[in-house]
Design an enzyme around this catalytic site. Structure first.
Site, short mmCIF file in Angstrom:
data_model
loop_
_atom_site.label_atom_id
_atom_site.label_comp_id
_atom_site.label_asym_id
_atom_site.label_seq_id
_atom_site.Cartn_x
_atom_site.Cartn_y
_atom_site.Cartn_z
N LYS A 221 0.82 -1.21 0.00
CA LYS A 221 0.00 0.00 0.00
C LYS A 221 0.85 1.26 0.00
O LYS A 221 1.99 1.28 0.46
CB LYS A 221 -0.98 -0.03 1.17
CG LYS A 221 -2.07 -1.08 0.96
CD LYS A 221 -3.18 -1.02 1.97
CE LYS A 221 -4.29 -2.00 1.57
NZ LYS A 221 -5.36 -2.08 2.58
N ARG A 255 -3.21 -10.31 4.98
CA ARG A 255 -3.64 -10.36 3.58
C ARG A 255 -2.51 -9.80 2.72
O ARG A 255 -2.18 -8.61 2.81
CB ARG A 255 -4.92 -9.54 3.42
CG ARG A 255 -5.56 -9.60 2.04
CD ARG A 255 -6.86 -8.81 2.02
NE ARG A 255 -7.52 -8.89 0.72
CZ ARG A 255 -7.28 -8.08 -0.31
NH1 ARG A 255 -6.38 -7.10 -0.17
NH2 ARG A 255 -7.91 -8.24 -1.45
#
Length: 275
Positions: A221, A255
């Site tokens: 991210k 994840r």
């Protein structure tokens, strides 16, 4: 829910919270921020799922609608059309539970008929009023993620997360979803400033009193970029570092796009933690 999916659901949940578990990501979207367009074909999606399992993933999360910042929402019809050619085949191809990343009750219910064991809802049962009832009826495990419509730099993000989770858990209880089938996710990268994302990771211990497994999704991210700079290697290193900190603070499900590297890192983490 079919017996095989229920068995995989329960086996996964029995391990959650006890050891670091890796959720491998398979995006079947044209516009996901990291791998959009790579796995839209059924053969590519199934091959990626198999590769992640071979690398040690404990569960596979399949998403057919991008949730990146600025994403273009799609209808349930489009989402199902992306999943229909591959979800059943993918479920049959691996001996791991499959989660479907959706906030639409219709997709969650349909996915359960294809063998999905979990729904990963980025709006924590709060966007689609039917989601809690559908998940309960289908017997799905539920990942409740914190989210916000707008970023508020002045809010206490952990207090906000707790208010959100409290509401979601009331919806789950009303629908009859057992606590034993629920996982919490602080929603890193969703409705938060960069500082709030880092604070949410730093203060994960504030969620321990829920006594529920905590999932963290920080893989690749953009919040990691300003810390290490751009580049694929930096994103991977930053992701592993963030996930190890999250594990030390109580998270137990991660994840990720890169399963093998995380499995190796968590082996070292557990060896040290249990020495």
């Amino acid at each position: 829910m079919a017996g095989a999916a229920a068995a995989r659901r329960d086996a996964f949940l029995a391990r959650a919270g006890k050891h670091p578990l890796v959720m491998g990501i398979v995006n079947v979207t044209p516009d996901s921020f990291s791998d959009g367009g790579r796995f839209q074909e059924a053969s590519a999606a199934v091959a990626q799922a198999r590769r992640l399992v071979e690398d040690g993933a404990d569960i596979i999360d399949v998403g057919a609608e991008s949730t990146r910042p600025g994403h273009q929402p799609v209808s349930a019809e489009v989402e199902q059309a992306r999943l229909a050619p591959l979800l059943g085949e993918l479920v049959a191809a691996i001996d791991r539970p499959v989660s479907v990343d959706t906030s639409k009750a219709a997709i969650a219910g349909w996915a359960a008929t294809q063998g999905a064991a979990f729904v990963n809802d980025v709006w924590g049962l709060q966007r689609d009023p039917a989601m809690a009832d559908v998940a309960a009826e289908a017997g799905l495990g539920v990942i409740i993620m914190h989210n916000r419509e707008e970023v508020d730099p002045g809010c206490d993000i952990v207090a906000d997360m707790r208010r959100f989770f409290d509401h979601s858990l009331k919806l789950a209880a009303k629908a009859g979803i057992p606590l034993s089938r629920i996982i919490l996710d602080p929603g890193i990268g969703f409705g938060k400033t960069r500082a709030q994302n880092l604070e949410a990771l730093h203060r994960l211990t504030a969620l321990r009193d829920y006594d529920l497994p905590v999932l963290v999704g920080v893989s690749r991210k953009s919040l990691l970029g300003p810390i290490l700079g751009d580049g694929a290697d930096h994103r991977l290193i930053g992701t592993i570092a963030a996930n190890l900190v999250a594990a030390a603070h109580g998270a137990s499900i991660f994840r990720v796009h890169d399963a093998a590297e995380h499995v190796a890192a968590f082996k070292v983490f557990e060896a040290i933690e249990t020495a």
